[in-house]
Design a protein around this motif. Sequence first.
Motif, short mmCIF file in Angstrom:
data_model
loop_
_atom_site.label_atom_id
_atom_site.label_comp_id
_atom_site.label_asym_id
_atom_site.label_seq_id
_atom_site.Cartn_x
_atom_site.Cartn_y
_atom_site.Cartn_z
N LEU A 121 0.83 -1.21 0.00
CA LEU A 121 0.00 0.00 0.00
C LEU A 121 0.86 1.26 0.00
O LEU A 121 0.56 2.23 -0.71
N GLN A 122 1.93 1.25 0.78
CA GLN A 122 2.81 2.42 0.81
C GLN A 122 3.47 2.64 -0.55
O GLN A 122 3.58 3.78 -1.01
N GLU A 124 2.24 1.70 -3.48
CA GLU A 124 1.22 2.14 -4.43
C GLU A 124 0.82 3.59 -4.20
O GLU A 124 0.55 4.32 -5.17
N GLU A 125 0.82 4.03 -2.94
CA GLU A 125 0.49 5.43 -2.68
C GLU A 125 1.58 6.35 -3.23
O GLU A 125 1.30 7.39 -3.83
N GLN A 126 2.84 5.96 -3.06
CA GLN A 126 3.94 6.76 -3.59
C GLN A 126 3.91 6.83 -5.11
O GLN A 126 4.26 7.85 -5.71
N GLY A 128 1.18 6.67 -6.85
CA GLY A 128 -0.08 7.25 -7.29
C GLY A 128 -1.05 6.25 -7.90
O GLY A 128 -1.91 6.62 -8.71
N LEU A 130 -2.81 3.88 -5.88
CA LEU A 130 -3.40 3.23 -4.71
C LEU A 130 -4.75 2.58 -5.02
O LEU A 130 -5.05 1.50 -4.52
N SER A 131 -5.57 3.24 -5.82
CA SER A 131 -6.94 2.75 -6.04
C SER A 131 -7.08 1.87 -7.28
O SER A 131 -8.20 1.56 -7.69
N ARG A 189 -8.11 5.19 0.61
CA ARG A 189 -7.05 5.99 1.21
C ARG A 189 -6.45 5.23 2.38
O ARG A 189 -7.06 4.29 2.91
N ASP A 191 -4.03 5.85 6.11
CA ASP A 191 -3.48 6.77 7.11
C ASP A 191 -2.37 6.00 7.82
O ASP A 191 -2.62 5.17 8.69
#
Length: 302
Positions: A121-122, A124-126, A128, A130-131, A189, A191
């Motif tokens: 997840l980290q 994929e968030e970096q 862009g 993630l979804s 999202r 956190d």
Amino acid sequence: MEELKQSWKSDEELEELARIRRNRTITSGFVQSVGFLKMPIEENGRRVTKDVEVAIFDLRSGVRAYCPVHEFSEREYRSLSGFVTTQQEFIIDELDLENRIAIVSVKKADQMKHDQFWSQLQYEEQKGILSENTYEGVISGFNPETERIFVRINGVDCFMLKYDWDHGRVRDIASQIDRGSRVDVKVERIDLERKLVQVSRKATFDDPFDELEKLKSMDVIGGKISAVHPIHGIFVKLANGLEVKGSKPRNLEEPLVDDIVSCRIQAIDKDNRRCKVVITGYPQGKKKRKDMGAFLFETNAR
């Protein structure tokens, strides 16, 4: 107290179990039964034999494995009996060669999946993205006060808001939640600080409002009356699952719930998730309203 049976019967089965243990491979099996057994366990750094509650797994070809209650989950359960017949993932934690039993850990497998999932997840968030991925989760609970749905994915407890369950109007969300059932979701999202993951079921399938734009040019579409409210009016459930506001011309009879109706789309407001249709007829005929007064009259006449 159930008898402790040997896990493997041949050298080939033992070698396969040893390979899985050596590679720390996460494997799966069904909980065949739950009972109290005398088992060798580690306690305060010492090896002791105690009566403990154990989930007994059926792997394949008659191979058995045993998971003591303290290796089943981070959570404490009154009993593991509710997990009988469920499929669980685990690692082979120990092979007791003297007693010929395989001891497994669902908890350690969950921790491995948990760590891998968070790392993914980290990343994929970096990047862009993630979804973009779809994950299979298991519904683990529901809070009736907040109407939050809890989904467990790869050992991580995630949450879903009521409005992320479906694109359409969600009335009684509690009746649609089935604990233990599997559901496809996308991550909305994360956190990192609070270790929270918000997921969405509706993000995994097409928005039916996109289909409405195509149907708008049609002369007639089908629907079913889902509600008739004295204040809020008529609601129609369309074939794509959307519940929309309905109206009718004066010359048509008042609809009843479950009436099949033909409609014409009058207006679409995708931004505010609203659609209005005009009922044009009853293609399967109008349902007859029960006359309760006549029923009482017949009963009294007898």
